[in-house]
Design a protein around this motif. Structure first.
Motif, PDB file in Angstrom:
ATOM      1  N   LEU A 177       0.826  -1.205   0.000  1.00  0.00           N
ATOM      2  CA  LEU A 177       0.000   0.000   0.000  1.00  0.00           C
ATOM      3  C   LEU A 177       0.858   1.252   0.000  1.00  0.00           C
ATOM      4  N   GLY A 178       1.983   1.215   0.716  1.00  0.00           N
ATOM      5  CA  GLY A 178       2.878   2.369   0.707  1.00  0.00           C
ATOM      6  C   GLY A 178       3.434   2.651  -0.678  1.00  0.00           C
ATOM      7  N   LEU A 179       3.819   1.603  -1.388  1.00  0.00           N
ATOM      8  CA  LEU A 179       4.321   1.786  -2.756  1.00  0.00           C
ATOM      9  C   LEU A 179       3.207   2.285  -3.675  1.00  0.00           C
ATOM     10  N   GLY A 180       1.986   1.783  -3.475  1.00  0.00           N
ATOM     11  CA  GLY A 180       0.861   2.262  -4.280  1.00  0.00           C
ATOM     12  C   GLY A 180       0.562   3.721  -4.021  1.00  0.00           C
ATOM     13  N   ALA A 181       0.606   4.125  -2.749  1.00  0.00           N
ATOM     14  CA  ALA A 181       0.374   5.538  -2.411  1.00  0.00           C
ATOM     15  C   ALA A 181       1.471   6.429  -2.971  1.00  0.00           C
ATOM     16  N   SER A 182       2.691   5.922  -2.959  1.00  0.00           N
ATOM     17  CA  SER A 182       3.798   6.702  -3.527  1.00  0.00           C
ATOM     18  C   SER A 182       3.630   6.880  -5.027  1.00  0.00           C
ATOM     19  N   ASN A 183       3.132   5.835  -5.702  1.00  0.00           N
ATOM     20  CA  ASN A 183       2.844   5.952  -7.131  1.00  0.00           C
ATOM     21  C   ASN A 183       1.719   6.939  -7.394  1.00  0.00           C
ATOM     22  N   LEU A 184       0.821   7.074  -6.434  1.00  0.00           N
ATOM     23  CA  LEU A 184      -0.256   8.049  -6.564  1.00  0.00           C
ATOM     24  C   LEU A 184       0.314   9.463  -6.622  1.00  0.00           C
ATOM     25  N   ARG A 185       1.416   9.677  -5.894  1.00  0.00           N
ATOM     26  CA  ARG A 185       2.092  10.981  -5.910  1.00  0.00           C
ATOM     27  C   ARG A 185       2.932  11.161  -7.180  1.00  0.00           C
ATOM     28  N   ARG A 186       3.775  10.151  -7.437  1.00  0.00           N
ATOM     29  CA  ARG A 186       4.673  10.254  -8.597  1.00  0.00           C
ATOM     30  C   ARG A 186       5.011   8.860  -9.089  1.00  0.00           C
ATOM     31  N   PHE A 187       4.694   8.582 -10.345  1.00  0.00           N
ATOM     32  CA  PHE A 187       4.921   7.249 -10.902  1.00  0.00           C
ATOM     33  C   PHE A 187       6.408   7.003 -11.106  1.00  0.00           C
ATOM     34  N   ASP A 188       6.848   5.788 -10.742  1.00  0.00           N
ATOM     35  CA  ASP A 188       8.255   5.426 -10.864  1.00  0.00           C
ATOM     36  C   ASP A 188       8.330   3.928 -11.127  1.00  0.00           C
TER      37      ASP A 188
END
Length: 417
Positions: A177-188
């Motif tokens: 979920l943390g990685l998904g939320a981070s992708n919500l901010r900026r895709f990487d």
């Protein structure tokens, strides 16, 4: 060798803290997590090995399965062993292989070394919670408070002080979920690669949790920051809830999820789970979706203060009081986050709400649901951290605008001086 593994896990934790946390916060975070690591080893030696609390069973099961994996390696060679090779592994291949590796290196049973592995994962989860809280809008003070609370939550400490798989499950769920939320901010793409590995590992810990994470993670990939609304949230949640009843493709993942859901919701299993001292049965006519309101109440709020049961259940009431405190602040945090950052609020709620409802359909034992809801408690506590930050900011803003006691108020015009 067992003590060398414990020392290596502690050193790895120190290195992880230095590479994960900003330099100015290391001095606060390091002693907390080293203490959390040591507490789990102490609980293993003083409580679990001496059977001070009549609790356990799964830890012994995973140790025996890990020994089966070691025996398999000696026969067939070193490889990743799944339930296809040893049917008794069922859906816990990752924990069993990890424990087996420790036992193989130590040359036999090594509960302290295995506990060091689980304790490292627990402390790593605390670091993920710290970074996740900052990501969703909490300040550093609130993120540190949340990390401190997570590290010493009684149920989390107990289930990461022996060879349980709950630490693996909680770490992988929150990391996904943390990685998904981070992708919500900026895709990487690097996050995508890490997410793929985490989801693969989660499949071999608790497969149905992959589907629990699917909707918010998909949202992270879509990046729908401008089109989210209450209607969108309801539609997405409804799609997730309808998934078990939909006649989808006959793909192995969907079939595995459906099989696990049917097994957990079956009346036979629910009656079996209710056979213990903390069992609960509902008059639902055999339909797991009936009587959903009381099931949700038990799923979220049990054990209640008046509940009778074992010593472990009574000790669990301490944890529940902390959970009530977190839940109160989480509601306030969700309201504020919905106004200020609806995409992030939707992301968290798309895990919390459907996950809680699905767990409620399998509710039959307070002790079992107490363990199962740990990831939900942790994700919900992120909303509490947001509320703490907002509360402190509002208090400081009010203090700045409030006139000091010694300040003279301006007199109205025309007042004689």
């Amino acid at each position: 060798m067992e003590y060398l593994i414990v020392a290596a896990a502690a050193l790895l934790l120190v290195g992880t803290i230095h590479t994960t946390v900003e330099p100015e916060a290391v001095r606060r975070v390091l002693p907390v997590l080293l203490a959390a690591f040591a507490v789990r080893l102490a609980v293993q030696i003083l409580v679990m090995q001496n059977h001070v609390i009549p609790y356990g069973g799964d830890n012994i099961t995973y140790e025996s399965r890990a020994l089966e994996v070691v025996a398999f390696w000696k026969r067939e060679g070193f490889q990743f062993v799944t339930s296809e090779d040893i049917p008794s592994l069922y859906a816990a291949a990752i924990p069993c292989n990890a424990f087996a590796l420790v036992l193989y290196v130590c040359g036999g049973p090594a509960p302290l070394a295995c506990t060091a592995l689980v304790a490292f994962l627990a402390c790593a989860l605390c670091l993920v919670m710290y970074r996740f809280a900052l990501l969703v809008g909490a300040d550093r003070r609130a993120a540190f408070q949340l990390m401190l609370l997570t590290a010493f939550m009684p149920a989390f400490v107990l289930h990461t002080s022996d060879m349980f798989k709950d630490g693996f499950n909680a770490f992988l769920v929150v990391a996904c979920l943390g990685l998904g939320a981070s992708n919500l901010r900026r895709f990487d793409m690097r996050k995508v690669a890490l997410l793929a590995v985490a989801l693969w590992a989660l499949w071999y810990v608790r497969p149905y949790m992959v589907f629990m994470c699917a909707m918010p993670v998909a949202l992270g990939f879509a990046g729908l920051r401008r089109v989210l609304s209450v209607r969108t949230l309801l539609i997405l949640a409804a799609l997730l809830m309808v998934l078990p009843f939909a006649d989808l493709t006959e793909s192995p993942p969907v079939e595995a999820m459906q099989s696990q859901l049917d097994y957990g919701q079956s009346e036979l299993v629910r009656r079996g789970n209710a056979g213990g001292g903390s069992g609960v049965m509902f008059d639902d006519g055999g339909n797991p979706w009936n009587r959903l309101a009381p099931k949700l109440m038990y799923t979220l709020l049990s054990p209640f203060p008046w509940t009778e049961g074992s010593l472990t259940l009574q000790l669990g009431k301490i944890e529940v009081l902390v959970w009530y405190f977190l839940l109160f602040w989480a509601v306030r945090g969700a309201v504020w986050l919905w106004r200020e950052d609806r995409a992030t609020a939707c992301f968290l709620l798309l895990f919390i709400v459907p996950g809680t409802i699905v767990y409620a359909t399998t509710m039959a034992n307070v002790g079992l649901i107490f363990r199962q809801r740990m990831p939900i408690v942790m994700v919900t506590s992120l909303l509490a951290a947001v509320a703490w930050s907002r509360h402190v900011r509002d208090a400081r803003r009010a203090a700045r605008t409030r006139p000091s006691p010694g300040a003279r108020r301006p007199l109205p015009e025309g007042t004689p001086r």
